[in-house]
Design a protein around this motif. Sequence first.
Motif, PDB file in Angstrom:
ATOM      1  N   SER A   1       8.995  80.108 -33.687  1.00 16.48           N
ATOM      2  CA  SER A   1       7.778  79.323 -33.904  1.00 16.48           C
ATOM      3  C   SER A   1       6.620  80.269 -34.211  1.00 16.48           C
ATOM      4  O   SER A   1       6.584  81.406 -33.727  1.00 16.48           O
ATOM      5  N   THR A   2       5.708  79.781 -35.039  1.00 14.91           N
ATOM      6  CA  THR A   2       4.538  80.583 -35.410  1.00 14.91           C
ATOM      7  C   THR A   2       3.442  79.641 -35.892  1.00 14.91           C
ATOM      8  O   THR A   2       3.666  78.443 -36.059  1.00 14.91           O
ATOM      9  N   ARG A   3       2.270  80.198 -36.166  1.00 13.03           N
ATOM     10  CA  ARG A   3       1.111  79.380 -36.555  1.00 13.03           C
ATOM     11  C   ARG A   3       1.019  79.263 -38.076  1.00 13.03           C
ATOM     12  O   ARG A   3       1.205  80.239 -38.792  1.00 13.03           O
TER      13      ARG A   3
ATOM     14  N   ASP B   1      -1.372  74.159 -37.228  1.00 12.96           N
ATOM     15  CA  ASP B   1      -0.236  73.728 -36.411  1.00 12.96           C
ATOM     16  C   ASP B   1       0.643  74.909 -35.988  1.00 12.96           C
ATOM     17  O   ASP B   1       0.767  75.899 -36.709  1.00 12.96           O
ATOM     18  N   GLU B   2       1.288  74.757 -34.829  1.00 14.97           N
ATOM     19  CA  GLU B   2       2.383  75.648 -34.429  1.00 14.97           C
ATOM     20  C   GLU B   2       3.655  75.018 -35.003  1.00 14.97           C
ATOM     21  O   GLU B   2       3.949  73.845 -34.732  1.00 14.97           O
TER      22      GLU B   2
ATOM     23  N   ASP C   1       5.299  71.597 -33.678  1.00 19.67           N
ATOM     24  CA  ASP C   1       5.188  71.476 -32.217  1.00 19.67           C
ATOM     25  C   ASP C   1       3.902  70.707 -31.910  1.00 19.67           C
ATOM     26  O   ASP C   1       2.810  71.285 -31.818  1.00 19.67           O
TER      27      ASP C   1
ATOM     28  N   LYS D   1       1.182  71.474 -29.206  1.00 18.10           N
ATOM     29  CA  LYS D   1       0.215  72.556 -29.369  1.00 18.10           C
ATOM     30  C   LYS D   1      -0.778  72.294 -30.507  1.00 18.10           C
ATOM     31  O   LYS D   1      -1.499  73.179 -30.927  1.00 18.10           O
ATOM     32  N   ARG D   2      -0.821  71.051 -30.991  1.00 11.23           N
ATOM     33  CA  ARG D   2      -1.730  70.729 -32.092  1.00 11.23           C
ATOM     34  C   ARG D   2      -3.180  70.767 -31.610  1.00 11.23           C
ATOM     35  O   ARG D   2      -3.514  70.154 -30.594  1.00 11.23           O
TER      36      ARG D   2
END
Length: 664
Positions: A315-317, A367-368, A385, A388-389
């Motif tokens: 996962s990343t931004r 977003d993530e 995800d 984490k928004r």
Amino acid sequence: MNIQQHILQLRDTLTQHNYNYYVLDQPTISDFDFDVKLKELQALEDAHPEFADEHSPTKRVGGAITKNFETVVHDHRMYSLDNSYSKEDVLDWETRVKKVIDGKVQFVCELKYDGASISLTYENGILLKAVTRGDGVQGDNVTANIKTIRSVPLRLKGDYPPKFDIRGEIVLPFEGFIKMNEERVEIGEEPYRNPRNTASGSLKLQDSAEVSKRPLECLLYNITGNNLNSDTQFESLEKARAWGFKVPKAAALVNSIDDVFEFIDYWNIHRHDLPYETDGVVVKINDLHQQDELGYTAKSPRWAIAYKFKAEQVSTRLNEITYQVGRTGAITPVANLEPVELAGTTVKRASLHNADQIEKLDIREGDEVFVEKGGEIIPKIIAVDLTKRPADSRPTHYIENCPECGTALVRNDGEAQHYCPNYNGCQPQIIGRIQHFISRKAMDIEGLGGETVALLVKENLITDYSDLYTLTKADVIPLERMAEKSADNLINGIEASKEIPFERVLYALGIRYVGETVAKKLVKHFKSITNIADATLIDLVTVDEIGIRIAESVVDFFNSEQNQIIVEQLRDCGVQMEISAEKLANQTNKLEGQAFVVSGVFESLSRDELKKMIEDNGGKVSSSISSKTSYLIAGDNMGPSKRTKAEKLQIPIISEAEFKKILK
């Protein structure tokens, strides 16, 4: 014992020890003793050059310098494999196979090693050449570098065919990769990213002495050629191992698709114990006659499929969404990501495909996101995800105007992508079309790359691909990084492209939906660019496998006055715009409207030669019998169900000799 005999004995001894160490992993001599014998042989060869042999073990240390790697056409095309990501895909493949093949089917399961594909050619037991995959039709001659790899035999032993190709992967074992990186870090250099890219890059090093220092290995898995004296894939692997090749022992011969899945499940867990990168399992039909019966699509063998292990996820931004314009005007949204390590590489960008995909994922800047590599190659975003928004998040509004030229975008009914309609005025489209025109599968213009094309357009030296043929050395030599020799190569490459056959020229024009296969079908039917340009929608859709969408695209292309001018300029410059007289001489319409199924093993012709004769004379080749089949050409070992179905449908069954009589 005289000097020559002593040299020959030392070569044989060292070759055997090399085989024991690098192929069997069972050394019978210490490294020190091996080096002593190697130095003795080197001294004798230096003192007696009359006994020189380019296949001597002393040549493994390299030293040859290759500044430009020669492009070589493969004697037998290197196809890519169809990939599957689920067991359902494998079951569907088995169903397709059994529709064509009668009787029992066995499978060979092999691990799919992640390296650089290579084709080795042997003649009379001697390594003749080593060629990279390239585009499958042609690749680069890297023989000098491959000779330094200890697991590649320079001279074979046993009962081998007079000439054949053997395909495999050049891999870099984890242990060697780690050691190389430790050495690089120690001297202050950046470590290599992953074993696969390092192995691939090693093949194109100019100094073979540098290649010899890298602990590369060559794992072989497929023999190709004529008169190979093998009936099955598994037998051919065993023979290759006996001739001196490093053939992985994990391969298994199984009798059912359940056994295939058992093999997949086992290696999905145990692949992490292997010394090499592995990304899946390749499943092949064992019987080579059945392989021949199944044949190939335009890109892949129908007798094999690759099952890919589940891709790694991270996962990343998502920092920003930007938009790219392709050569057809198609707009591709791109996710610009916070850099993250994934499957051995740093991922910074991922395609979002189209507006529907963005809406489906409800993906937004900030977003993530979860990212994986499709086929462990192309990064893609699979989910957001939502926990984490950010609270101030806003839905993504898809752009309405071209990011390059500002033209309002269009989206046709039934299509997922938006397009910029400014065909002749949008610079990325112009550059993209010319880059496609010069590409290897198209005009293959040596000395001209994508960056140079962009530079030529930006300097207003060319505005379309026909302008390439009016360039002079004086035009290009002022360009950045363009030396005298580079300019000569570019101009000579453009001149040489005038000999490229018509079907590749048609593909090079970049007509939407006209790929390599469609271009060949159009050329075969219409013979010249004039006939294609004059063809109506009805003319085009009557051509085998040409649907309305392709036909409309071809008509639209030639209705454009600008395109008509460009095509005429290409013709005036000497580019091939019709089938050559030599090729036409070998083609007739004798079999027009007739469909053939070819099955079994034949006496004087291979199955491919028979199919080519049918197509060259206007006939169509099909893999399965139907009421539309005109003839079944039957050879030895043809399955009984094909004969039964042909008899039931009252389709004539003819021999190879009877087919030749029809042609006469």
